[in-house]
Write a protein that holds these residues in place. Structure first.
Motif, mmCIF file in Angstrom:
data_model
loop_
_atom_site.group_PDB
_atom_site.id
_atom_site.type_symbol
_atom_site.label_atom_id
_atom_site.label_comp_id
_atom_site.label_asym_id
_atom_site.label_seq_id
_atom_site.Cartn_x
_atom_site.Cartn_y
_atom_site.Cartn_z
ATOM 1 N N THR A 1 7.090 -8.515 3.947
ATOM 2 C CA THR A 1 6.120 -8.801 2.891
ATOM 3 C C THR A 1 6.340 -10.211 2.344
ATOM 4 O O THR A 1 5.391 -10.977 2.143
ATOM 5 N N ASP B 1 1.010 -1.500 4.923
ATOM 6 C CA ASP B 1 2.168 -0.630 4.806
ATOM 7 C C ASP B 1 1.734 0.528 3.916
ATOM 8 O O ASP B 1 1.743 0.414 2.692
ATOM 9 N N ARG C 1 4.521 3.083 1.536
ATOM 10 C CA ARG C 1 4.904 2.919 0.139
ATOM 11 C C ARG C 1 3.720 2.329 -0.615
ATOM 12 O O ARG C 1 3.359 1.172 -0.409
ATOM 13 N N GLN D 1 2.920 -5.243 -4.412
ATOM 14 C CA GLN D 1 3.865 -6.337 -4.149
ATOM 15 C C GLN D 1 3.145 -7.479 -3.424
ATOM 16 O O GLN D 1 3.276 -8.652 -3.787
ATOM 17 N N ASP E 1 0.533 -7.209 6.988
ATOM 18 C CA ASP E 1 1.868 -6.705 6.636
ATOM 19 C C ASP E 1 1.906 -5.211 6.966
ATOM 20 O O ASP E 1 1.033 -4.463 6.547
HETATM 21 MG MG MG Z 1 7.147 -4.735 2.736
#
Ligand code: MG
Ligand code: GDP
Length: 455
Positions: free
Chosen positions: A112, A136, A139, A145, A188
């Motif tokens: 990330t 992703d 999570r 993020q 990502d």
């Molecule tokens: Mg990550």
């Protein structure tokens, strides 16, 4: 980084310095110690074997060259071999416009963070606008993020809300990038603590549908030679186009990057050297081998210097590097600059010949050492600083007396100067041109220097 391996190798070179020339016997001894250093750094055994074979052949082939000391000769051979090991598989790398890059790797490897670093890199070099796609789906916090990081690097992020379908999200991201006319989409993806089949199957499906221009594996430098096994598994299943080695700033021992370079057959494209989006460098074998061998990182140094010096000084330094003729005035200027550059021990580790100086000394001791160096140089005449080779025994005594130091101090400083000069003057030609370009200077139009600068 690389402290242990660097110290180990430096000790090997030192031992050879007292010998008359390179022989079967002392080369074998040195190679045994280099082997221990590499294995201790967690370099893959097969890579170590090939590397040592190359060094042995070249070291013995060079035995006739009488002019250098065996220590220097051996360092030269080791550096050339290290370069060729690290440079295996490298070459020109250009991403088309627009492009899609897919990042894969284990959980926590730095995917990330690397997504944001790539957006920043391609914005700086090529003015691209990026979309960071959060695929992703393991999570939910991963999306947030990435969104926050995207904000820091002025990239767009996708999707706005969490969805559980990774492949569908990736495809939707590409359509979004197309609609918004963005040049680079960085995808990502999720990672696991170890490689597992469902993860690989998802990534393979994603690659098949996205048809990215590049699939990069992100590995943590601290994972040592284990990274090679991980990389082989990803490469076997997905077909990698490049590797990004993250956390090279940490306590990396060298095992990860050397094992991957020597064993994988896929180029290392970038290295991560910190947590912020700016901390990404294109992989540079020459620079890395110099760092590993403790020869100093001149490019890194000049880059740091550029932040601390004014522009004219930096240009002058770059010109010296290209034209040769690095003298004591430049050396003095370097030392003055170093004092402005921040934590001295960190900076000195980058300066050729200064590594030992930096070791084991506290900041206060270093500061005293720098002041002493400045005093010694102040006691030299301008002519002596321009032509340090004229400084013979009687001049040394005069300079020592004038600066309140000893001739041993003067000798040490001269040795440090010579080692720095060698590194700088060795940069003339092609390497210097590359360095100038990296510094944003035009190598064909060297800055005009005012006459007083040349004295
Ligand atoms: Mg990550
Ligand atoms: P991911 O799980 O693969 O996406 O990994 P992340 O990108 O979330 O990174 C995991 C942790 O490593 C974070 O705390 C990052 O700040 C940190 N990190 C990533 N790259 C680097 C690097 O090059 N240097 C340092 N010091 N930390 C890094």
């Amino acid at each position: 980084m690389f402290d242990r391996i660097t110290d180990r190798l430096t000790a090997v070179f030192k031992k050879l310095t007292g010998r008359g020339r390179l022989t079967e016997a002392n080369v074998s001894d040195a190679l045994r110690e280099v082997r221990v250093a590499l294995l201790e750094a967690d370099v893959n055994l097969a890579v170590v074997k090939v590397f040592l074979e190359g060094v042995r052949e070249n070291a013995l082939g060079e035995a006739v060259l009488g002019s250098l000391t065996p220590g220097q000769q051996f360092i030269g051979v080791v550096q050339r071999e290290l370069n060729s090991l690290l440079a295996r598989n490298t070459g020109e790398f250009n991403l088309p416009v627009p492009a899609t890059v897919m990042l894969v790797g284990l959980q926590g490897s730095g995917k990330t963070t690397t997504a944001a670093k790539l957006a920043r890199w391609y914005s700086k070099h090529g003015d691209r606008r990026s979309l960071l796609a959060a695929c992703d789906v393991q999570r939910p916090a991963a999306r947030e993020q990435l969104e926050i990081l995207a904000g820091h690097v002025e990239a767009e992020s996708f999707p706005e809300k969490f969805t559980a379908d990774a492949v569908g999200t990736a495809l939707a991201a590409l359509r979004q990038a197309d609609r918004r006319n963005l040049d680079l989409t960085v995808v990502d993806t999720a990672g696991r603590l170890q490689i597992d089949e469902p993860l690989m199957a998802e990534l393979a499906e994603m690659k098949g549908k996205l048809r990215p221009q590049a699939v990069f594996l992100v590995v943590d430098a601290a994972s040592g030679q284990e990274a090679l096994g991980i990389a082989e598994a990803f490469h076997g299943r997905l077909g990698l186009d490049g590797v990004v080695v993250s956390r090279l700033d940490g306590d990396a021992r060298g095992g990860c990057i050397l094992s991957i370079a020597g064993g994988l057959g896929v180029p290392i494209r970038f290295v991560g050297t910190g947590e912020t989006p700016n901390d990404l460098e294109p992989f540079d074998p020459d620079r890395l081998s110099r760092r590993i061998l403790g020869l100093g990182d001149v490019v890194g140094l000049v880059e740091k210097a550029r932040d601390a010096f004014d522009a004219r000084q930096a240009e002058r330094l770059a010109e010296r590097a290209v034209k040769g003729g690095f003298d004591m005035e430049d050396f003095a200027e370097q030392l003055r600059g170093i004092q402005k550059m921040g934590r001295m021990a960190d900076i000195l580790a980058l300066v050729p010949g200064m590594r030992q100086f930096a070791q084991g000394a506290d900041e206060e001791g270093l500061d005293r050492g720098m002041k002493r160096a400045a005093a010694i140089m102040d006691s030299m005449t301008p002519y002596e600083r321009r032509h340090p080779s004229v400084i013979d025994g009687s001049r040394r005594r005069r300079i020592a007396a004038g600066s309140g130091t000893t001739t041993a101090d003067v000798n040490r400083l001269l040795a440090q100067y010579r080692s720095m000069a060698k590194a700088f003057n060795g940069l003339s030609g092609k390497k210097g041109r590359r360095m100038m370009q990296r510094l944003g200077l035009d190598p064909d139009r060297l800055p005009e220097l005012p006459p007083e600068a040349l004295r």
